[in-house]
Design a protein around this motif. Structure first.
Motif, mmCIF file in Angstrom:
data_model
loop_
_atom_site.group_PDB
_atom_site.id
_atom_site.type_symbol
_atom_site.label_atom_id
_atom_site.label_comp_id
_atom_site.label_asym_id
_atom_site.label_seq_id
_atom_site.Cartn_x
_atom_site.Cartn_y
_atom_site.Cartn_z
ATOM 1 N N TYR A 1 52.438 42.945 -11.884
ATOM 2 C CA TYR A 1 52.536 41.732 -12.698
ATOM 3 C C TYR A 1 51.489 40.698 -12.276
ATOM 4 N N PHE A 2 51.321 40.539 -10.978
ATOM 5 C CA PHE A 2 50.344 39.557 -10.476
ATOM 6 C C PHE A 2 48.914 40.072 -10.594
ATOM 7 N N ILE A 3 48.707 41.360 -10.315
ATOM 8 C CA ILE A 3 47.349 41.911 -10.361
ATOM 9 C C ILE A 3 46.811 41.985 -11.782
ATOM 10 N N SER A 4 47.662 42.370 -12.727
ATOM 11 C CA SER A 4 47.213 42.552 -14.117
ATOM 12 C C SER A 4 47.039 41.238 -14.872
ATOM 13 N N ALA A 5 47.484 40.132 -14.281
ATOM 14 C CA ALA A 5 47.426 38.836 -14.982
ATOM 15 C C ALA A 5 45.992 38.365 -15.193
ATOM 16 N N LYS A 6 45.101 38.666 -14.232
ATOM 17 C CA LYS A 6 43.705 38.216 -14.328
ATOM 18 C C LYS A 6 42.776 39.395 -14.076
ATOM 19 N N VAL A 7 41.801 39.556 -14.963
ATOM 20 C CA VAL A 7 40.902 40.701 -14.867
ATOM 21 C C VAL A 7 40.029 40.640 -13.618
ATOM 22 N N ILE A 8 39.685 39.445 -13.153
ATOM 23 C CA ILE A 8 38.872 39.311 -11.938
ATOM 24 C C ILE A 8 39.643 39.826 -10.721
ATOM 25 N N LEU A 9 40.915 39.446 -10.631
ATOM 26 C CA LEU A 9 41.768 39.924 -9.542
ATOM 27 C C LEU A 9 41.958 41.433 -9.622
ATOM 28 N N LEU A 10 42.110 41.956 -10.833
ATOM 29 C CA LEU A 10 42.290 43.391 -11.020
ATOM 30 C C LEU A 10 41.071 44.164 -10.533
ATOM 31 N N TYR A 11 39.878 43.686 -10.865
ATOM 32 C CA TYR A 11 38.661 44.382 -10.447
ATOM 33 C C TYR A 11 38.435 44.285 -8.935
ATOM 34 N N LYS A 12 38.878 43.195 -8.321
ATOM 35 C CA LYS A 12 38.831 43.110 -6.857
ATOM 36 C C LYS A 12 39.734 44.184 -6.246
ATOM 37 N N PHE A 13 40.911 44.344 -6.842
ATOM 38 C CA PHE A 13 41.843 45.381 -6.389
ATOM 39 C C PHE A 13 41.241 46.770 -6.579
ATOM 40 N N LEU A 14 40.610 47.017 -7.735
ATOM 41 C CA LEU A 14 40.033 48.328 -8.027
ATOM 42 C C LEU A 14 38.877 48.662 -7.090
ATOM 43 N N ASN A 15 38.085 47.657 -6.728
ATOM 44 C CA ASN A 15 36.976 47.880 -5.792
ATOM 45 C C ASN A 15 37.481 48.295 -4.410
ATOM 46 N N ILE A 16 38.633 47.762 -4.013
ATOM 47 C CA ILE A 16 39.247 48.185 -2.749
ATOM 48 C C ILE A 16 39.909 49.553 -2.915
ATOM 49 N N TYR A 17 40.545 49.751 -4.054
ATOM 50 C CA TYR A 17 41.284 50.990 -4.309
ATOM 51 C C TYR A 17 40.387 52.224 -4.252
ATOM 52 N N VAL A 18 39.156 52.144 -4.804
ATOM 53 C CA VAL A 18 38.285 53.328 -4.826
ATOM 54 C C VAL A 18 37.909 53.765 -3.401
ATOM 55 N N TYR A 19 37.733 52.809 -2.492
ATOM 56 C CA TYR A 19 37.458 53.159 -1.091
ATOM 57 C C TYR A 19 38.686 53.794 -0.444
ATOM 58 N N LEU A 20 39.855 53.214 -0.716
ATOM 59 C CA LEU A 20 41.110 53.762 -0.196
ATOM 60 C C LEU A 20 41.321 55.179 -0.718
ATOM 61 N N SER A 21 40.967 55.400 -1.978
ATOM 62 C CA SER A 21 41.105 56.715 -2.592
ATOM 63 C C SER A 21 40.228 57.746 -1.899
ATOM 64 N N VAL A 22 39.001 57.372 -1.574
ATOM 65 C CA VAL A 22 38.083 58.286 -0.882
ATOM 66 C C VAL A 22 38.652 58.672 0.487
ATOM 67 N N VAL A 23 39.168 57.682 1.211
ATOM 68 C CA VAL A 23 39.661 57.924 2.568
ATOM 69 C C VAL A 23 40.970 58.712 2.555
ATOM 70 N N CYS A 24 41.957 58.232 1.792
ATOM 71 C CA CYS A 24 43.320 58.798 1.852
ATOM 72 C C CYS A 24 43.533 60.006 0.950
ATOM 73 N N PHE A 25 42.762 60.110 -0.136
ATOM 74 C CA PHE A 25 42.935 61.226 -1.060
ATOM 75 C C PHE A 25 41.939 62.362 -0.829
ATOM 76 N N ILE A 26 40.783 62.048 -0.232
ATOM 77 C CA ILE A 26 39.747 63.070 -0.085
ATOM 78 C C ILE A 26 39.421 63.352 1.379
ATOM 79 N N LEU A 27 39.048 62.322 2.123
ATOM 80 C CA LEU A 27 38.597 62.526 3.500
ATOM 81 C C LEU A 27 39.714 63.034 4.415
ATOM 82 N N ILE A 28 40.850 62.319 4.448
ATOM 83 C CA ILE A 28 41.950 62.698 5.352
ATOM 84 C C ILE A 28 42.538 64.074 5.011
ATOM 85 N N PRO A 29 42.853 64.373 3.727
ATOM 86 C CA PRO A 29 43.339 65.727 3.418
ATOM 87 C C PRO A 29 42.341 66.828 3.791
#
Length: 365
Positions: free
Chosen positions: A314-342
């Motif tokens: 609810y809070f993240i989707s309210a503003k597109v700028i905040l959402l894109y900040k979240f997505l920029n962090i998420y893609v790094y987290l995805s690389v580490v936790c979904f690809i590198l660690i497995p």
């Protein structure tokens, strides 16, 4: 009925790995520029070998249970810690799915409708389908993916005349720069959600053709993403793309035939709503599969997770700028936790399996 076959697994791969890169490609285009389609190709090659390696390890060890692999590789306690880390990343993926869909629909389609309404429209039906079991999830995934692929083919045809491939030139004018490498990493992060399929591997009954069908599914994903990214860049050019939050939605607004026929937005809306909903349902089911392997699982987890996802989204989707900040962090987290660690854990498990097999063979001799 909790069993799947290898063809079902193909649809699960499509449901988890297609929609992210198509919806918010700006996350990596901002670093790759007009050469970001090349970064997608490189990320696609890495993705291909990553998933084939996981299947290779599973096939050689005859073990497809993610929790068993983690425990044998790391031990019970550390294995549980990394399983919980994987589950937390899956929950963050739920936030990604619900937030992006709610924000995109609010921003581009129904601006007077608040994001919390879209969130309820996603989260409540997802609970209902998930509680109905694997058969209901499989049916929804297959129907949704078939419609999404038909919509994608139609969009490729309808938007073909608006593409100018000279926008892609010059190719690699600056060579391989740190910014380009960052684009590759971020593109790989968009692909990272394919790891959501790993918990489903244990549900597949006849695994004789699992590698063949997974290769076909991944190759289809790769060609779709490469074509989609080339299409966006060749339609708008790099400067225009970076000024649009959701380029695919705007791209379809160009479609007009015979001065009155317009329907591009319908197809991309189907892709977006259907794609993110399918990914949300599959991710939620993957979380429940893993939680059942842990000692503190109870039937209320699905409601606790959904409430948490609703509040954060609810809070993240309210503003597109905040959402894109979240997505920029998420893609790094995805690389580490979904690809590198497995990859590391599966490698450790494979090495230990080989050593155990050699020791057993030596003991028998």
């Amino acid at each position: 009925m909790d069993k799947l076959n290898t063809k079902h697994l193909m649809f699960i791969i499509w449901g988890t790995s297609i929609v992210a890169m198509k919806t918010y490609p700006n996350v990596f285009i901002v670093n790759g520029g007009r050469d970001s389609w090349i970064s997608v190709i490189i990320a696609s090659i890495i993705l291909f070998f990553y998933f084939i390696f996981l299947l290779f390890v599973c096939k050689k060890s005859n073990c497809y249970n993610m929790d068993e692999i983690y425990h044998k590789a790391l031990g019970k306690t550390i294995g549980d810690i990394f399983l919980i880390l994987f589950i937390i990343t899956l929950i963050i993926s739920l936030i990604e799915s619900s937030s992006v869909e709610a924000n995109a629909l609010h921003l581009n389609m129904l601006s007077d409708t608040p994001t919390w309404f879209f969130l309820l429209f996603i989260l409540v039906p997802a609970i209902y389908i998930t509680k109905k079991g694997t058969r209901a999830i499989t049916i929804v995934t297959i129907i949704g993916i078939c419609l999404i692929m038909l919509a994608g083919i139609n969009l490729a045809i309808l938007t073909a005349k608006y593409k100018k491939f000279n926008y892609l030139l010059p190719i690699m004018a600056d060579g391989v720069t740190p910014s380009f490498l960052l684009s590759v990493i971020k593109a790989l992060g968009c692909y990272g959600s394919i790891a959501i399929c790993i918990p489903f591997l244990s549900r597949v009954t006849n695994k004789s053709k699992i590698t063949k069908h997974c290769i076909i599914a991944i190759l289809i994903v790769i060609q779709m993403e490469i074509v989609a990214n080339i299409g966006i860049l060749s339609t708008f050019g790099i400067a225009r793309v970076l000024s649009i939050n959701y380029p695919k939605l705007i791209q379809t607004q160009l479609v007009a035939y015979f001065s009155f026929l317009e329907g591009g937005e319908f197809f991309v809306m189907l892709q977006m709503v259907g794609g993110w909903f399918i990914k949300y349902v599959l991710t939620l089911n993957a979380i429940l599969i893993l939680l059942k392997k842990l000692s503190f699982f109870n039937k209320y987890w699905i409601y606790i997770i959904t409430l948490f996802v609703f509040i954060i989204s609810y809070f993240i989707s309210a503003k597109v700028i905040l959402l894109y900040k979240f997505l920029n962090i998420y893609v790094y987290l995805s690389v580490v936790c979904f690809i590198l660690i497995p990859t590391i854990i599966f490698s450790v498990f494979y090495i230990k399996t080989i050593k155990n097999n050699r020791n057993n063979y030596a003991t028998k001799k």
